[in-house]
Every structure is written in structure tokens, then in C-alpha cells.
Design a protein around this motif. Structure first.
Motif, mmCIF file in Angstrom:
data_model
loop_
_atom_site.group_PDB
_atom_site.id
_atom_site.type_symbol
_atom_site.label_atom_id
_atom_site.label_comp_id
_atom_site.label_asym_id
_atom_site.label_seq_id
_atom_site.Cartn_x
_atom_site.Cartn_y
_atom_site.Cartn_z
ATOM 1 N N PHE A 246 0.841 -1.124 -0.079
ATOM 2 C CA PHE A 246 0.131 0.036 0.160
ATOM 3 C C PHE A 246 0.881 1.381 -0.036
ATOM 4 O O PHE A 246 0.333 2.134 -0.609
ATOM 5 C CB PHE A 246 -0.951 -0.197 1.255
ATOM 6 N N ARG B 51 -13.556 6.350 7.207
ATOM 7 C CA ARG B 51 -14.589 5.151 7.251
ATOM 8 C C ARG B 51 -15.788 5.595 7.812
ATOM 9 O O ARG B 51 -16.859 5.149 7.219
ATOM 10 C CB ARG B 51 -14.060 4.087 8.145
ATOM 11 N N THR C 183 -12.956 -8.712 -7.338
ATOM 12 C CA THR C 183 -13.294 -9.567 -6.217
ATOM 13 C C THR C 183 -14.478 -10.224 -6.649
ATOM 14 O O THR C 183 -14.799 -11.458 -6.704
ATOM 15 C CB THR C 183 -13.464 -8.837 -5.046
ATOM 16 N N LEU D 167 -9.973 4.512 1.422
ATOM 17 C CA LEU D 167 -10.158 3.645 2.562
ATOM 18 C C LEU D 167 -9.337 2.581 2.286
ATOM 19 O O LEU D 167 -8.696 2.025 3.153
ATOM 20 C CB LEU D 167 -11.720 3.170 2.529
ATOM 21 N N SER E 249 -15.279 -14.283 -7.919
ATOM 22 C CA SER E 249 -15.925 -15.270 -7.079
ATOM 23 C C SER E 249 -17.093 -15.825 -8.010
ATOM 24 O O SER E 249 -17.413 -17.000 -7.859
ATOM 25 C CB SER E 249 -16.480 -14.509 -5.896
HETATM 26 C C1 HEM Z 1 -16.386 -11.150 -3.296
HETATM 27 C C2 HEM Z 1 -16.460 -9.849 -3.067
HETATM 28 C C3 HEM Z 1 -15.371 -9.034 -2.183
HETATM 29 C C4 HEM Z 1 -14.517 -9.564 -1.441
HETATM 30 C C5 HEM Z 1 -13.797 -11.134 -1.293
HETATM 31 C C6 HEM Z 1 -13.840 -8.481 -0.867
HETATM 32 C C7 HEM Z 1 -12.616 -8.732 0.064
HETATM 33 C C8 HEM Z 1 -11.950 -7.548 0.729
HETATM 34 C C9 HEM Z 1 -10.962 -7.601 1.543
HETATM 35 C C10 HEM Z 1 -10.424 -8.991 2.016
HETATM 36 C C11 HEM Z 1 -10.740 -6.399 2.106
HETATM 37 C C12 HEM Z 1 -9.416 -6.055 3.163
HETATM 38 C C13 HEM Z 1 -8.275 -6.089 2.692
HETATM 39 C C14 HEM Z 1 -7.179 -5.569 3.659
HETATM 40 O O1 HEM Z 1 -7.371 -5.811 4.847
HETATM 41 O O2 HEM Z 1 -6.146 -5.268 3.324
HETATM 42 C C15 HEM Z 1 -11.671 -5.466 1.478
HETATM 43 C C16 HEM Z 1 -11.611 -4.137 1.580
HETATM 44 C C17 HEM Z 1 -12.495 -3.238 0.899
HETATM 45 N N1 HEM Z 1 -13.403 -3.573 0.009
HETATM 46 FE FE1 HEM Z 1 -13.710 -5.443 -0.359
HETATM 47 N N2 HEM Z 1 -14.286 -7.184 -1.288
HETATM 48 C C18 HEM Z 1 -15.521 -7.497 -2.010
HETATM 49 C C19 HEM Z 1 -16.214 -6.681 -2.715
HETATM 50 C C20 HEM Z 1 -16.166 -5.569 -2.512
HETATM 51 C C21 HEM Z 1 -17.128 -4.429 -3.200
HETATM 52 C C22 HEM Z 1 -18.389 -4.873 -3.881
HETATM 53 C C23 HEM Z 1 -16.811 -3.220 -2.449
HETATM 54 C C24 HEM Z 1 -17.498 -1.892 -2.972
HETATM 55 C C25 HEM Z 1 -18.474 -1.719 -3.866
HETATM 56 C C26 HEM Z 1 -15.599 -3.449 -1.843
HETATM 57 C C27 HEM Z 1 -15.016 -2.282 -1.224
HETATM 58 C C28 HEM Z 1 -14.156 -2.417 -0.451
HETATM 59 C C29 HEM Z 1 -13.313 -1.161 0.318
HETATM 60 C C30 HEM Z 1 -13.655 0.129 -0.166
HETATM 61 C C31 HEM Z 1 -12.128 -1.849 1.027
HETATM 62 C C32 HEM Z 1 -11.229 -1.112 2.053
HETATM 63 C C33 HEM Z 1 -12.084 -1.019 3.513
HETATM 64 C C34 HEM Z 1 -11.225 -0.363 4.488
HETATM 65 O O3 HEM Z 1 -9.785 -0.476 4.639
HETATM 66 O O4 HEM Z 1 -11.790 0.274 5.256
HETATM 67 N N3 HEM Z 1 -15.491 -4.594 -1.588
HETATM 68 N N4 HEM Z 1 -12.488 -6.231 0.593
#
Ligand code: HEM
Length: 450
Positions: free
Chosen positions: A82, A105, A267, A93, A271
């Protein structure tokens, strides 16, 4: 607290075999990442690998990863993947940390409240229905391309809706996959000097980052000058005020929109591609799910109300997120000393974990490589906290409910209309050359369901 290089006092973890001078374990990590990371489990709960000369500690059990993400969240930051992304992609975020992350957040969270997800779900259903009608029957297609297009359309609609012109949409659709693809690759470069060499890949990446930021800037400027149109994520970001009554700056709004675009498309798409692959291999299960859909969903199409009643479909999706968890590599860096399974990690230690390999732990999922949706009906309460496809703690995916609704809606819409068969079952390979684990070589034929 970025750029910490104090590593004295770190001790006790076994070093993975196969380390080469200079490059360390980079070759197996790039060539066979999932197998390499999976095999580390046998060496212990904390294993040391080297990326070039940089030591990195891999946590190989879900218990330790949960401790890292939840209990120890205040002792870590997101790490060097990052750090490298920040100057390019800003401070949304997905990239920010600490107090700045918490502040943002809280401001962005309302965009993902349940009533908003319900509103998005209706739009998703309309978009999915339109898209799958255009898919062609009875000839081999690259399903993953179609699904990627659909999930990008869905996220763009939720973000911008009418604020987006067709030309802006094209520019985003071209740039976003290039940025995502280059993001992890660059993190593995030993120094930023390599990023400055004008190779076609580097030039393409830089141009895509510029195009993405510029286009989103353009959309934010237009939207902030016009009348508030439909309720979108962008309209919410424009209207939100912090405790001091201050709006978000246009740059911060751009960074948040880019964060959602990058985190929220590949993502869900990968899936879904895996879900359809697994169902194509099991025609009986596919038919059973199609029957369930017929029973639960009316002819007017799916709404958020019916989604919880699709028990078998939900179990199949959970099992897909377990066996094919998209995020195969995530990182953190210690900003305070840590101790895991008797191994001390000093300030500045880099920590890596793979959600994909964690969910294949036979202690929690017997016969872990078998796709078995029924395990969610049998064992669903066994260790729910250790099932973390969306991670856990303060950086837990903010889009998890959005993603669940989106994947269920798309799956229902596709399976209502189409029966899916694989063109060449043996040619599908698990690859991890981007931010997510993909089914490479997935070609399918769609047959109309009566
Ligand atoms: C199967 C679908 C998805 C999976 C498996 C997934 C998985 C993840 C994971 C594992 C993280 C954490 C990353 C970390 O800690 O380094 C994350 C963060 C995030 N995801 Fe998802 N995601 C998915 C779909 C989405 C969707 C549809 C959106 C928005 C429309 C989204 C927006 C975000 C955002 C903005 C973060 C950062 C959150 C933060 O750090 O506060 N994700 N996601």
C-alpha cells in the motif's frame, strides 16, 4: 508511521526452503503463489520468507490472522504493497490507515447501510437482467469477461449513475483492470527504480493510473457543480459533513471513488466465475439451485427480500468464497512489537497472509479441496469467526453486503435463464497473477433453460 526499517529483535521463525541469493523466495511466489503459500503451513504457524533481501513473516493459521486483524489492529499498518500504491492512487479507504482511515470510514459507511443496499439491489437486478439477455447461446464464450463487464457496470452505476458519460465509462473500464493488474506486481519489485524504467508495462500502468484519476476527477467536478441527481455513492460523498461540519475535499472524494472501483469489481467477478465453474461441473446441483430459484423468486425478478430464502444458492456462494477466496495476498507491517506462536516480530516487520490458503485448512474444513456447499448447512456454526473472505477488524471490506447482494442477484439472474456447461473442464487453471485468484481458461457454453 510508514517506512520503518528497524528489525532488530525478530527471531524464531523457520525459513521456507528454496531461498535463492538476491531474489529470496520471489520465484516460487510469482510462479506458483498459491501452492507455495499453502505449503508453508507444514513448517509452522509463522514462517519467514524473503522477497529479494527483505524478510517477510507469513502467518499460516486463521487464528493468528484474526488476532492480527482484530486484536492487534492498532499495532499494524497496511504495509509496503500500500505504501507503493499511495502516491499513485491517493488516500481512499482501501489505502489509508490509522486515524485518517477511521475518520474516512465513518464518513463513507452510510453509503453501505442496509437501506442503500436494498436500493442498489433493485438496480443490480435490472442491470443483470439486461446483460444476461444479450449473452449468446450454444457457442463457447469467455464467461469471465462478461461477468467482469457486468460487475464493473454495477459498481459504476452505484457510484455515479447518470453522472457518468459513455466516454468516461469507457476510459474507466479500460484503465481499472490495468491498474489492478499492476498493483501487486509492482509491490514485488525490489526498488522503485524498476518502476521508472519505460517498459511497455510500466508506461501502460502509469497511463492507466493517470486516466483513472483524471476521469474520476472530471466526474466529481461535474457532479459537484450540477443539481444533485439520483442517490449515488458520489452524491452521498458530496453531501457528507464531518463532526466539524466540513465537507470532504474533491481530492478525497476522488480517492474514495477510486478505492471502491478498484476494491469492488474484480473480487466479485472472480468469485462469480468460480461459482459458475463449480456449478458447471455439477449439473445436478446446478439444476437443484435453478429449482430453488423457481420456488423462491417470482416472475418479476429477484429483490433483496428473497435473497435470504435462497438457502442452497447461499451455501454454494459461501463455499465458493471459502474454496476460491479472491484475496490471495494481503500484508501488514508492525508499528509496535508483536509476538505470534512464540515468534517475536520487531517494530517494522513485514507480515503476509493469504486468505485463500487459510480457508483450505483441514482442521476447520474437512476434505478442504472438495467443493461441498452442504458443509455450510452441516457445520455453519463451527468456526464462523475464522471464515474471513472479507477480512476482519477495522479494514474489513466495507462492501461485503453490497458484494453479497450483487453476487446473489447475478447468480440468480444467470441461472434462471441459462444452464452452464464447461467447454474443456481440464483446461481451467487457478492463477494468481493479479490481485485475485482467477480461473484461467474458463470457457463455457450457455444453453437456454426452458
Ligand atoms: C467477493 C467480493 C469481495 C471480497 C471477497 C472483498 C474482500 C475484501 C477484503 C479481504 C478487504 C480487506 C483488505 C485488507 O484488509 O487489506 C476488502 C476491503 C475493501 N473492500 Fe472489499 N471485497 C469484495 C467486494 C467489494 C465491493 C463490492 C466493494 C465496494 C462496492 C468493496 C470495497 C472495499 C473497500 C472500499 C475496502 C477497504 C476497506 C477499508 O480498509 O476500510 N469490496 N475487501
Amino acid at each position: 508511521m510508514t517506512g520503518i526499517h528497524l528489525l532488530r529483535g525478530t527471531s524464531g521463525a523457520p525459513v521456507a526452503p528454496g531461498r535463492l541469493p538476491l531474489v529470496g523466495h520471489l520465484l516460487p511466489l510469482m510462479r506458483h503463489p498459491i501452492q507455495f503459500l499453502q505449503a508453508l503451513e507444514r513448517l509452522g504457524p509463522v514462517v519467514k520468507i524473503y522477497l529479494w533481501r527483505r524478510p517477510v513473516y507469513v502467518l499460516t493459521t486463521p487464528e493468528l490472522v484474526r488476532t492480527l486483524l482484530v486484536q492487534d489492529a492498532a499495532k499494524v499498518e497496511k504495509g509496503f504493497v500500500f505504501d507503493k500504491a499511495r502516491p499513485l492512487l491517493g488516500n481512499g479507504l482501501f489505502i489509508s490507515e490509522g486515524a485518517a482511515h477511521l475518520h474516512q470510514r465513518r464518513l463513507v459507511q452510510p453509503a453501505f447501510h442496509q437501506d442503500r443496499i436494498h436500493m442498489y439491489t433493485n438496480k443490480m437486478a435490472a442491470q443483470a437482467s439486461l446483460a444476461v439477455r444479450r449473452w449468446e447461446p450454444d457457442r463457447p464464450i469467455e464467461l469471465i469477461e462478461n461477468i467482469h463487464e457486468l460487475t464493473r457496470d454495477i459498481v459504476l452505476e452505484a457510484l455515479f449513475a447518470a453522472h457518468l458519460s459513455p466516454d468516461q465509462k469507457d476510459r474507466i473500464l479500460q484503465a481499472a483492470p490495468v491498474v489492478l493488474g499492476g498493483f501487486i506486481r509492482r509491490a514485488l519489485y525490489p526498488s522503485s527504480v524498476i518502476e521508472k524504467i519505460p517498459t511497455p508495462a510500466n508506461r501502460g500502468f502509469d497511463a492507466a493510473v493517470r486516466a483513472l484519476r483524471h476521469t474520476v476527477d472530471e466526474i466529481v467536478t461535474q457532479a459537484s457543480q450540477g443539481e444533485p441527481a439520483e442517490e449515488t455513492l458520489l452524491s452521498l460523498l458530496l453531501s457528507v459533513r464531518d463532526d466539524a461540519g466540513q465537507p470532504m475535499s474533491p481530492v478525497q472524494i476522488r480517492d474514495e471513488a477510486v478505492s471502491v472501483l478498484l476494491a469492488g469489481t474484480e473480487t466479485s467477478a472472480t468469485s462469480l466465475a468460480w461459482l459458475f465453474y463449480e456449478l458447471a461441473r455439477r449439473p445436478e446441483l446446478q439444476d437443484e439451485i435453478a429449482e430453488e430459484i423457481k420456488t423462491v423468486i417470482s416472475e418479476d425478478g429477484v429483490t433483496w427480500r428473497e435473497i435470504p430464502d435462497l438457502a442452497l444458492m447461499g451455501a454454494a456462494l459461501n463455499e465458493t468464497l471459502r474454496l476460491h477466496t479472491p484475496n490471495w495476498i494481503l500484508m501488514r507491517r508492525a508499528v509496535l512489537p508483536l509476538r505470534y506462536a512464540g515468534v517475536s516480530l520487531a517494530l517494522g516487520s513485514d507480515i503476509l497472509f493469504s486468505l485463500t490458503t487459510l480457508h483450505r485448512d483441514p482442521r476447520h474444513y474437512p476434505d478442504p479441496f472438495r467443493f461441498d456447499p452442504e458443509r455450510w448447512q452441516r457445520d455453519s456454526t463451527k468456526s464462523p469467526k475464522l471464515f474471513m473472505p472479507f477480512a476482519a477488524g477495522p479494514h474489513k471490506c466495507i462492501g461485503d453486503s453490497f458484494a453479497w447482494a450483487e453476487m446473489m442477484v447475478i447468480a440468480v439472474t444467470v441461472l434462471t435463464r441459462w444452464r452452464i456447461t464447461l467447454v474443456a473442464p481440464d483446461s481451467v487453471r487457478e492463477t494468481a497473477n493479479s490481485a485475485t485468484v482467477r480461473p484461467d481458461g474458463l470457457r463455457v457454453t450457455l444453453h437456454r433453460r426452458n
